[in-house]
Write an enzyme that holds these catalytic residues in place. Structure first.
Site, PDB file in Angstrom:
ATOM      1  CG  ASP A 193      -1.810   1.170   1.366  1.00  0.00           C
ATOM      2  OD1 ASP A 193      -2.788   1.214   0.595  1.00  0.00           O
ATOM      3  OD2 ASP A 193      -1.565   2.057   2.202  1.00  0.00           O
ATOM      4  CD  GLU A 230      -2.153   2.528  -3.743  1.00  0.00           C
ATOM      5  OE1 GLU A 230      -3.182   3.137  -4.020  1.00  0.00           O
ATOM      6  OE2 GLU A 230      -1.490   2.779  -2.713  1.00  0.00           O
TER       7      GLU A 230
HETATM    8  C1  QV4 Z   1      -8.248  13.854   7.439  1.00  0.00           C
HETATM    9  C2  QV4 Z   1      -8.060  15.013   6.476  1.00  0.00           C
HETATM   10  C3  QV4 Z   1      -6.582  15.340   6.304  1.00  0.00           C
HETATM   11  C4  QV4 Z   1      -6.003  15.654   7.665  1.00  0.00           C
HETATM   12  C5  QV4 Z   1      -6.261  14.508   8.626  1.00  0.00           C
HETATM   13  C6  QV4 Z   1      -5.818  14.899  10.021  1.00  0.00           C
HETATM   14  O1  QV4 Z   1      -8.610  14.686   5.197  1.00  0.00           O
HETATM   15  O2  QV4 Z   1      -6.408  16.434   5.418  1.00  0.00           O
HETATM   16  O3  QV4 Z   1      -4.621  15.862   7.539  1.00  0.00           O
HETATM   17  O4  QV4 Z   1      -7.659  14.138   8.672  1.00  0.00           O
HETATM   18  O5  QV4 Z   1      -5.818  13.780  10.853  1.00  0.00           O
HETATM   19  C7  QV4 Z   1      -9.021   8.805   6.032  1.00  0.00           C
HETATM   20  C8  QV4 Z   1      -9.993   9.950   5.754  1.00  0.00           C
HETATM   21  C9  QV4 Z   1      -9.218  11.265   5.670  1.00  0.00           C
HETATM   22  C10 QV4 Z   1      -8.437  11.490   6.977  1.00  0.00           C
HETATM   23  C11 QV4 Z   1      -7.489  10.317   7.140  1.00  0.00           C
HETATM   24  C12 QV4 Z   1      -6.664  10.416   8.417  1.00  0.00           C
HETATM   25  O6  QV4 Z   1     -10.667   9.704   4.531  1.00  0.00           O
HETATM   26  O7  QV4 Z   1     -10.148  12.343   5.465  1.00  0.00           O
HETATM   27  O8  QV4 Z   1      -7.661  12.698   6.873  1.00  0.00           O
HETATM   28  O9  QV4 Z   1      -8.264   9.086   7.191  1.00  0.00           O
HETATM   29  O10 QV4 Z   1      -7.372  10.030   9.525  1.00  0.00           O
HETATM   30  C13 QV4 Z   1      -7.794   5.077   2.493  1.00  0.00           C
HETATM   31  C14 QV4 Z   1      -8.808   6.156   2.093  1.00  0.00           C
HETATM   32  C15 QV4 Z   1      -8.511   7.473   2.758  1.00  0.00           C
HETATM   33  C16 QV4 Z   1      -8.389   7.279   4.255  1.00  0.00           C
HETATM   34  C17 QV4 Z   1      -7.240   6.299   4.486  1.00  0.00           C
HETATM   35  C18 QV4 Z   1      -6.952   6.036   5.956  1.00  0.00           C
HETATM   36  O11 QV4 Z   1      -8.789   6.313   0.690  1.00  0.00           O
HETATM   37  O12 QV4 Z   1      -9.587   8.391   2.493  1.00  0.00           O
HETATM   38  O13 QV4 Z   1      -8.156   8.541   4.906  1.00  0.00           O
HETATM   39  O14 QV4 Z   1      -7.598   5.046   3.893  1.00  0.00           O
HETATM   40  O15 QV4 Z   1      -8.078   5.568   6.597  1.00  0.00           O
HETATM   41  C19 QV4 Z   1      -3.113   8.576  -3.067  1.00  0.00           C
HETATM   42  C20 QV4 Z   1      -1.992   7.632  -2.643  1.00  0.00           C
HETATM   43  C21 QV4 Z   1      -2.426   6.190  -2.622  1.00  0.00           C
HETATM   44  C22 QV4 Z   1      -3.737   5.996  -1.836  1.00  0.00           C
HETATM   45  C23 QV4 Z   1      -4.775   6.937  -2.421  1.00  0.00           C
HETATM   46  C24 QV4 Z   1      -6.093   6.864  -1.658  1.00  0.00           C
HETATM   47  O16 QV4 Z   1      -0.868   7.815  -3.471  1.00  0.00           O
HETATM   48  O17 QV4 Z   1      -1.412   5.417  -2.043  1.00  0.00           O
HETATM   49  O18 QV4 Z   1      -4.324   8.296  -2.361  1.00  0.00           O
HETATM   50  N1  QV4 Z   1      -4.200   4.605  -1.853  1.00  0.00           N
HETATM   51  C25 QV4 Z   1      -3.936   3.690  -0.711  1.00  0.00           C
HETATM   52  C26 QV4 Z   1      -5.117   2.793  -0.404  1.00  0.00           C
HETATM   53  C27 QV4 Z   1      -6.234   3.610   0.197  1.00  0.00           C
HETATM   54  C28 QV4 Z   1      -5.781   4.163   1.535  1.00  0.00           C
HETATM   55  C29 QV4 Z   1      -4.365   4.514   1.583  1.00  0.00           C
HETATM   56  C30 QV4 Z   1      -3.525   4.357   0.513  1.00  0.00           C
HETATM   57  C31 QV4 Z   1      -3.820   4.915   2.871  1.00  0.00           C
HETATM   58  O19 QV4 Z   1      -5.520   2.101  -1.545  1.00  0.00           O
HETATM   59  O20 QV4 Z   1      -7.416   2.851   0.355  1.00  0.00           O
HETATM   60  O21 QV4 Z   1      -6.566   5.330   1.850  1.00  0.00           O
HETATM   61  O22 QV4 Z   1      -3.453   3.686   3.509  1.00  0.00           O
HETATM   62  O23 QV4 Z   1      -3.358   8.461  -4.443  1.00  0.00           O
END
Ligand code: QV4
Ligand code: CA
Length: 482
Positions: A193, A230
């Protein structure tokens, strides 16, 4: 790290998103094994923060709080039992490994296994990690960083998720211990990831410290784990997927984007004649291919206009093309139904995941879509297995959205995404005989519940695929002769 180590004759994996380990074990034995599936990507098995304040969203599993194997999917004993039973059924397990970061900052701080954390002090006693194990000074990735600043993309926080420093010996060892524990339990590999957010040099060190796959689970001696990283690279960013291909395989996001466009009628199918690197795709062996994934099917991650189960006819067309064409290592998505893009899987009021039920027609209930149980999809998994390493040949198109091709002398497939019928005599490359179309029905004994196609001594057959039919695909292969 680029060999999935599938059991022989298998070629396709499915992401069983948010499934429980006990249910996966049963699914391996009752469906995936017998139907020729090669493997399963499972949801992250390590303990995550339980985020009640957001109604237990699916994405809480991307916020690790420890590497203990306790989640809503099950505990370590259930995990071990699943891997054993799936390997025995000929189906491999690939783990979604979250090693870039830990949780974000929240008011609640209890994990799915009871571990706690002190976010303000970067303290995760369940590992344990402390302040020195994270990148410093603290910063958060901004949108424009992707265009300019590789160091910020790798050393700052992705969405506020506390960013581990994989450059330190201690962090490397904690990650390696976690992954080697999983290898000892019999897994065949990992999805890495957020690989873009880690330094390739650090990842190389970690991969090279992984153990060989466990021979007690049927892997050959000396087998390295399959690793697919990824990295979302649709062009235009400072970090490219090419920085990662020398390490291991990479998720090819252009694949699903272009095929979604084509099967959505945004591009003519005839252009797929040179599908592969000529389209700017990775080399085939480096490429983990898919139409939708758990992010882009709900507007997270990248892409836009990705086909999903919600546009079933177009989606099944794109999936059939992916599975019929020799390019890449395909992965299917198996979803739960959703309307709210943040909503977690079917669950009861205590947050326990509700198992899929299995209907008499083999489909799933209780809110699970189970695309992998759709006939048009599992039949193409069998088609791909039957086609093996054979090349694509005898491409035909009508200059628009009707195409057809052979896979050696083992399979033939036709697509009609035009508004008018396809009625053509085409070269199928198959031995003379009568074949059952595995899209409109299936072979059962010497019977066929779908269309029959008669191939003559010259390999040619009359192919008919109406524009208003339920599906836009016709597929026959040497395993569907009746
Ligand atoms: C929030 C605010 C931030 C702030 C933060 C403060 O948005 O601006 O800084 O609070 O604490 C969730 C929430 C998100 C929150 C974050 C932190 O949606 O709003 O931040 O938690 O608590 C998944 C979801 C994200 C989720 C994350 C962790 O998609 O929304 O965030 O899980 O729960 C890029 C990357 C790529 C990534 C993709 C989504 O390059 O690597 O974005 N894809 C992978 C996974 C994806 C996962 C993650 C990475 C993180 O496939 O499912 O994100 O592990 O393109
Ligand atoms: Ca990072």
């Amino acid at each position: 790290y680029k060999n999935p180590h599938y059991a022989s004759g298998r070629s396709t994996m499915v992401h069983l998103f948010e499934w429980k380990w006990d249910d996966i074990a049963s699914e391996c034995e009752r469906f995936l094994g017998p139907r020729g599936y090669g493997g399963i990507q499972i949801s992250p098995p390590n303990e995550n923060l339980a985020i009640w304040s957001r109604q237990r969203p699916w994405w809480e599993r991307y916020q690790p709080i420890s590497y203990r194997l306790v989640t809503r999917s099950g505990n370590e004993q259930q995990f071990a039992n699943m891997v054993r039973r799936c390997n025995d059924a000929g189906v491999r397990i690939y783990v979604d490994a979250i090693i870039n970061h830990m949780t974000g900052t929240w008011n609640e701080n209890t994990g799915t296994g009871g571990s706690t954390a002190d976010f303000g002090n970067w303290h995760y006693p369940g590992v344990p990690y402390g302040r020195n194990d994270f990148n410093w000074p603290h910063c958060v990735i901004q949108g424009h960083d992707y265009g300019c600043c590789a160091d910020r993309v790798r050393n700052c926080e992705l969405s506020g998720l506390k960013d581990l420093n994989q450059g330190t010996e201690y962090v490397r060892q904690m990650i390696v211990n976690y992954m080697n524990h999983l290898i000892s339990l019999g897994v065949a590999g990992f999805r890495i990831d957020a690989a873009k957010h880690m330094w390739p040099g650090d990842l190389r060190v970690i991969y090279d410290r992984l153990h060989n796959l466990n021979t007690a689970h049927g892997f050959p001696s000396g087998a390295r784990p399959y690793i697919y990283q990824e990295v979302i690279d649709l062009g235009g960013e400072v970090i490219s997927r090419d920085e990662y291909t020398s390490l291991a395989a990479v998720t090819e996001f252009k694949f699903g984007m272009e095929l979604s466009r084509a099967f959505n009628r945004g591009n003519q199918l005839r252009w797929l004649v040179n599908w592969g690197p000529a389209w700017g795709l990775l080399a085939s062996g480096d490429s983990l291919t898919f139409i939708d994934n758990h992010d882009n099917q709900r507007g997270h991650g990248a892409g836009g206009n990705i086909l999903t189960y919600k546009q079933a006819k177009q989606y099944k067309g794109a999936i059939a093309f992916m599975l019929a064409h020799p390019y890449g290592w395909p992965q299917l998505m198996s979803s739960f139904d959703f309307h709210d893009t943040e909503a977690g899987p079917p669950m009861d009021s205590s947050g326990n995941i509700i198992s899929p039920s299995i209907n008499s027609d083999q489909s799933c209930g209780n809110g699970w879509i189970c695309e992998h149980r759709w006939r048009q999809i599992y039949s193409m998994v069998a088609f791909r297995n039957q086609a093996g390493n054979s090349a694509m040949s005898n491409w035909w198109d009508n200059g628009s959205n009707q195409i057809a091709f052979c896979r050696g002398n083992a399979g033939f497939v036709a697509f009609n995404n035009d508004y008018w019928d396809l009625n053509q005599t085409l070269q199928t490359c198959l031995p003379a005989g009568t074949y059952c179309d595995v899209i409109s029905g299936e072979k059962s004994g010497n019977n066929c519940t779908g269309k029959r196609v008669t191939v003559g001594n010259d390999g040619r057959a009359h192919i008919s695929l109406g524009a208003n039919e339920f599906d836009m695909v016709l597929a026959i292969h040497t395993g569907s002769e009746v």
